[in-house]
Design a protein around this motif. Structure first.
Motif, PDB file in Angstrom:
ATOM      1  N   LEU A   2       0.805  -1.213   0.000  1.00 45.36           N
ATOM      2  CA  LEU A   2       0.000   0.000   0.000  1.00 45.36           C
ATOM      3  C   LEU A   2       0.839   1.265   0.000  1.00 45.36           C
ATOM      4  N   ALA A   3       2.121   1.147   0.415  1.00 43.16           N
ATOM      5  CA  ALA A   3       2.982   2.323   0.485  1.00 43.16           C
ATOM      6  C   ALA A   3       3.173   2.963  -0.887  1.00 43.16           C
ATOM      7  N   ASP A   4       3.036   2.176  -1.946  1.00 45.14           N
ATOM      8  CA  ASP A   4       3.239   2.695  -3.292  1.00 45.14           C
ATOM      9  C   ASP A   4       1.933   3.098  -3.977  1.00 45.14           C
ATOM     10  N   LEU A   5       0.820   3.000  -3.248  1.00 46.25           N
ATOM     11  CA  LEU A   5      -0.480   3.320  -3.822  1.00 46.25           C
ATOM     12  C   LEU A   5      -1.109   4.508  -3.112  1.00 46.25           C
ATOM     13  N   ALA A   6      -1.895   5.287  -3.852  1.00 45.01           N
ATOM     14  CA  ALA A   6      -2.590   6.435  -3.283  1.00 45.01           C
ATOM     15  C   ALA A   6      -4.054   6.083  -3.052  1.00 45.01           C
ATOM     16  N   GLU A   7      -4.749   6.934  -2.293  1.00 43.74           N
ATOM     17  CA  GLU A   7      -6.170   6.725  -2.043  1.00 43.74           C
ATOM     18  C   GLU A   7      -6.930   6.602  -3.362  1.00 43.74           C
ATOM     19  N   GLY A   8      -7.741   5.568  -3.470  1.00 45.50           N
ATOM     20  CA  GLY A   8      -8.533   5.358  -4.674  1.00 45.50           C
ATOM     21  C   GLY A   8      -7.869   4.493  -5.721  1.00 45.50           C
ATOM     22  N   ASP A   9      -6.555   4.222  -5.558  1.00 43.49           N
ATOM     23  CA  ASP A   9      -5.858   3.370  -6.527  1.00 43.49           C
ATOM     24  C   ASP A   9      -6.351   1.927  -6.409  1.00 43.49           C
ATOM     25  N   PRO A  10      -6.459   1.217  -7.525  1.00 46.01           N
ATOM     26  CA  PRO A  10      -6.890  -0.186  -7.459  1.00 46.01           C
ATOM     27  C   PRO A  10      -5.813  -1.070  -6.840  1.00 46.01           C
ATOM     28  N   VAL A  11      -6.251  -2.053  -6.070  1.00 39.61           N
ATOM     29  CA  VAL A  11      -5.343  -3.026  -5.472  1.00 39.61           C
ATOM     30  C   VAL A  11      -5.149  -4.160  -6.483  1.00 39.61           C
ATOM     31  N   PRO A  12      -3.906  -4.585  -6.715  1.00 36.04           N
ATOM     32  CA  PRO A  12      -3.666  -5.675  -7.667  1.00 36.04           C
ATOM     33  C   PRO A  12      -4.458  -6.934  -7.315  1.00 36.04           C
ATOM     34  N   ALA A  13      -4.712  -7.749  -8.317  1.00 38.07           N
ATOM     35  CA  ALA A  13      -5.473  -8.979  -8.133  1.00 38.07           C
ATOM     36  C   ALA A  13      -4.693  -9.981  -7.283  1.00 38.07           C
ATOM     37  N   GLU A  14      -5.417 -10.906  -6.649  1.00 42.81           N
ATOM     38  CA  GLU A  14      -4.784 -11.913  -5.795  1.00 42.81           C
ATOM     39  C   GLU A  14      -3.685 -12.659  -6.540  1.00 42.81           C
ATOM     40  N   ARG A  15      -3.969 -13.069  -7.774  1.00 40.37           N
ATOM     41  CA  ARG A  15      -2.997 -13.844  -8.545  1.00 40.37           C
ATOM     42  C   ARG A  15      -1.703 -13.038  -8.740  1.00 40.37           C
ATOM     43  N   GLU A  16      -1.859 -11.760  -9.066  1.00 41.67           N
ATOM     44  CA  GLU A  16      -0.689 -10.907  -9.290  1.00 41.67           C
ATOM     45  C   GLU A  16       0.128 -10.735  -8.012  1.00 41.67           C
ATOM     46  N   LEU A  17      -0.561 -10.541  -6.888  1.00 43.74           N
ATOM     47  CA  LEU A  17       0.140 -10.360  -5.618  1.00 43.74           C
ATOM     48  C   LEU A  17       0.837 -11.649  -5.189  1.00 43.74           C
ATOM     49  N   ALA A  18       0.189 -12.771  -5.439  1.00 38.15           N
ATOM     50  CA  ALA A  18       0.797 -14.056  -5.069  1.00 38.15           C
ATOM     51  C   ALA A  18       2.101 -14.278  -5.831  1.00 38.15           C
ATOM     52  N   VAL A  19       2.104 -13.931  -7.113  1.00 37.40           N
ATOM     53  CA  VAL A  19       3.318 -14.071  -7.918  1.00 37.40           C
ATOM     54  C   VAL A  19       4.387 -13.073  -7.469  1.00 37.40           C
ATOM     55  N   GLN A  20       3.948 -11.835  -7.214  1.00 36.37           N
ATOM     56  CA  GLN A  20       4.890 -10.784  -6.826  1.00 36.37           C
ATOM     57  C   GLN A  20       5.623 -11.107  -5.531  1.00 36.37           C
ATOM     58  N   PHE A  21       4.895 -11.658  -4.553  1.00 35.76           N
ATOM     59  CA  PHE A  21       5.501 -11.913  -3.246  1.00 35.76           C
ATOM     60  C   PHE A  21       5.877 -13.383  -3.042  1.00 35.76           C
ATOM     61  N   GLY A  22       5.602 -14.227  -4.021  1.00 35.29           N
ATOM     62  CA  GLY A  22       5.988 -15.626  -3.926  1.00 35.29           C
ATOM     63  C   GLY A  22       5.290 -16.387  -2.821  1.00 35.29           C
ATOM     64  N   VAL A  23       3.987 -16.125  -2.645  1.00 37.64           N
ATOM     65  CA  VAL A  23       3.218 -16.801  -1.602  1.00 37.64           C
ATOM     66  C   VAL A  23       1.965 -17.403  -2.227  1.00 37.64           C
ATOM     67  N   ALA A  24       1.279 -18.233  -1.445  1.00 43.79           N
ATOM     68  CA  ALA A  24       0.048 -18.857  -1.926  1.00 43.79           C
ATOM     69  C   ALA A  24      -1.082 -17.836  -1.996  1.00 43.79           C
ATOM     70  N   ARG A  25      -2.028 -18.068  -2.887  1.00 43.25           N
ATOM     71  CA  ARG A  25      -3.164 -17.142  -3.019  1.00 43.25           C
ATOM     72  C   ARG A  25      -3.990 -17.080  -1.742  1.00 43.25           C
ATOM     73  N   GLU A  26      -4.049 -18.191  -1.001  1.00 44.65           N
ATOM     74  CA  GLU A  26      -4.789 -18.182   0.263  1.00 44.65           C
ATOM     75  C   GLU A  26      -4.152 -17.206   1.245  1.00 44.65           C
ATOM     76  N   THR A  27      -2.828 -17.136   1.246  1.00 41.30           N
ATOM     77  CA  THR A  27      -2.123 -16.183   2.112  1.00 41.30           C
ATOM     78  C   THR A  27      -2.455 -14.750   1.705  1.00 41.30           C
ATOM     79  N   VAL A  28      -2.471 -14.499   0.411  1.00 37.62           N
ATOM     80  CA  VAL A  28      -2.821 -13.165  -0.095  1.00 37.62           C
ATOM     81  C   VAL A  28      -4.265 -12.828   0.278  1.00 37.62           C
ATOM     82  N   ARG A  29      -5.154 -13.804   0.112  1.00 35.34           N
ATOM     83  CA  ARG A  29      -6.572 -13.577   0.411  1.00 35.34           C
ATOM     84  C   ARG A  29      -6.753 -13.198   1.882  1.00 35.34           C
ATOM     85  N   GLN A  30      -6.058 -13.886   2.786  1.00 38.24           N
ATOM     86  CA  GLN A  30      -6.155 -13.588   4.210  1.00 38.24           C
ATOM     87  C   GLN A  30      -5.599 -12.206   4.516  1.00 38.24           C
TER      88      GLN A  30
END
Length: 215
Positions: A2-30
């Protein structure tokens, strides 16, 4: 993230975040669920965006309007219910009136910068505040209208606890029944110790916080 996003900016999709941080989608979802409950992100349509900071409401003997203005937010209200009801045993005891006496019930959705923050139900003795049911504009400050009658607030007792909204309450707050809420019950007295109001207010836990100064 969130540090790189401003108010109103869209949050990346679960799949994208899981790939970016190398974690399972369930972890991203939580993690996203925790951010949602904390009020850091919010649902808009079918997407999720970064939300603005929570409204921090000072605890004190003031109206919601006064509290919101004090922290630089634009308050508003949407009228839901204005009715006269007979005092139940609980209302009669709280307002120091006879059982069955007329009580003015005002139910309003509280807004901050056009966001739905809370659902407030206020009960006042109709005999004490004669005419308020027809003259009061429910989109304005009730405390200002009460003070205009010559009544002065002297003290109040508040109780705050966590709660879940009913389906109706969740709909009015544009939330869900799973979202944690803050339930506030308040009884206000005038300077002579005579009850003025009983209030039950349900606030979205992701959009508001309360604070007080201890000395």
């Amino acid at each position: 993230m969130l540090a790189d996003l401003a108010e109103g900016d869209p949050v990346p999709a679960e799949r994208e975040l899981a790939v970016q941080f190398g974690v399972a989608r369930e972890t991203v979802r939580q993690a996203l669920h925790e951010l949602l409950v904390a009020g850091r992100i919010e649902r808009r349509g079918r997407g999720t965006v970064v939300s603005r900071p929570k409204l921090t409401q000072p605890l004190g003997l003031q109206s919601y309007t006064e509290g919101a203005l004090a922290v630089g937010r634009t308050p508003g209200r949407l009228a839901v219910t204005t009715e006269i009801v007979g005092a139940t045993t609980e209302l009669a005891a709280g307002l120091a009136i006879p059982v069955g006496a007329p009580v003015l019930h005002l139910e309003r959705v509280l807004l901050a910068d056009d966001q739905r923050i809370g659902l407030e139900s206020t009960y006042l003795s109709s005999d004490r505040f004669t005419g308020l049911a027809t003259t009061f504009d429910p989109t304005t400050s009730l405390y200002a209208a009460i003070r205009a009658t010559g009544v002065r607030f002297g003290s109040a007792t508040e109780r705050i606890e966590t709660a879940l909204a009913s389906p109706r309450e969740a709909e009015l707050l544009e939330s869900t029944t799973a979202m944690p809420m803050l339930l506030l019950n308040r009884r206000s007295l005038d300077t002579q110790g005579v009850p003025i109001e009983l209030v039950r207010a349900l606030y979205r836990g992701d959009r508001i916080a309360f604070e007080t100064v201890l000395t």
